[in-house]
Scaffold this active site. Structure first.
Site, mmCIF file in Angstrom:
data_model
loop_
_atom_site.group_PDB
_atom_site.id
_atom_site.type_symbol
_atom_site.label_atom_id
_atom_site.label_comp_id
_atom_site.label_asym_id
_atom_site.label_seq_id
_atom_site.Cartn_x
_atom_site.Cartn_y
_atom_site.Cartn_z
ATOM 1 N N LEU A 275 0.832 -1.200 0.000
ATOM 2 C CA LEU A 275 0.000 0.000 0.000
ATOM 3 C C LEU A 275 0.867 1.251 0.000
ATOM 4 O O LEU A 275 1.878 1.330 0.697
ATOM 5 C CB LEU A 275 -0.915 0.014 1.222
ATOM 6 N N CYS A 276 0.421 2.214 -0.782
ATOM 7 C CA CYS A 276 1.130 3.490 -0.882
ATOM 8 C C CYS A 276 0.578 4.446 0.171
ATOM 9 O O CYS A 276 -0.383 5.179 -0.083
ATOM 10 C CB CYS A 276 0.957 4.064 -2.290
ATOM 11 N N LEU A 277 1.184 4.426 1.359
ATOM 12 C CA LEU A 277 0.732 5.243 2.475
ATOM 13 C C LEU A 277 1.919 5.938 3.128
ATOM 14 O O LEU A 277 3.070 5.487 2.999
ATOM 15 C CB LEU A 277 0.012 4.377 3.512
#
Length: 216
Positions: free
Chosen positions: A88-90
């Site tokens: 996930l791109c967080l």
């Protein structure tokens, strides 16, 4: 074991103790018994959200340099919000190491992830609230077939099964009620289907009398 790995292990054990002493609402997390750098977590959908009651399994992979480097974060159970089985791109994940703060703990990461789940402007999957609510029921089925969920979160297994049975029973009852209402609004009679044929036959029988009358 390297010094960095020892530091990561020590820190994660401390974070785990703190998590048990101060549980986070709507979040559970357990390490892989064979590898403390791999963790599984469950986000439970908060009340008054499209995810209410849903159980969403995910995974954290911590680097040996933790807490100086962030973990990778994966969702396993479909949420209708994030892609599954992909990093996930967080801001709290290794997708953005420049935003990582070594003071952040396991709890910090999980709280941040739940916040991102509930925000309407973050995430790569665009779905309506109605579809997300349908995924709540699907989350129970999905998790009950996942060995990590069943082994690491046994306290949730029965809850998931009870919720699944309850919601499916409610859906069946709702469908039955709709059918009963339809029957009341549009009563069916077997004569409806044959009425045109009866009229046709009666017309044929009456035709000679009509012609006789006209001829006279």
């Amino acid at each position: 074991m390297s010094s960095t790995n020892m530091m990561a292990t020590f820190r994660l054990k401390q974070d785990y103790i703190k998590l048990k002493q101060n549980p986070i609402p709507n979040i559970l997390a357990e390490p892989n018994p064979a590898d403390i750098l791999e963790w599984f977590f469950v986000l439970i959908g908060p009340k008054d959200t499209p995810y209410e009651g849903g159980m969403y399994l995910g995974k954290l992979i911590f680097p040996s340099e933790f807490p100086f480097k962030p973990p990778s974060i994966y969702m396993i159970t479909p949420t209708g919000r994030f892609e599954t089985d992909t990093p996930l791109c967080l801001s709290v994940s290794d997708f953005h190491p420049e935003t990582w703060n070594p003071a952040w703990t396991l709890s910090s990461v999980l709280i941040g992830l739940l916040s991102f789940l509930l925000e309407s402007t973050v995430g790569s999957v665009d779905m309506s609230d109605e579809k997300r609510r349908k995924l709540v029921v699907e989350s129970f089925k999905f998790n009950l077939n996942n060995s990590n969920f069943c082994q690491l979160f046994p306290e949730l297994v029965q809850v998931a099964q009870d919720e699944l049975d309850s919601r499916e029973a409610h859906q069946v009852g709702h469908t039955a009620s709709d059918l009963e209402e339809d029957d009341e609004l549009e009563p069916y009679s077997p004569l409806i289907g044959v009425l045109p044929h009866i009229c046709f036959v009666v017309g044929l029988l009456a035709l000679p009398f009509m012609l006789k009358y006209v001829w006279k």
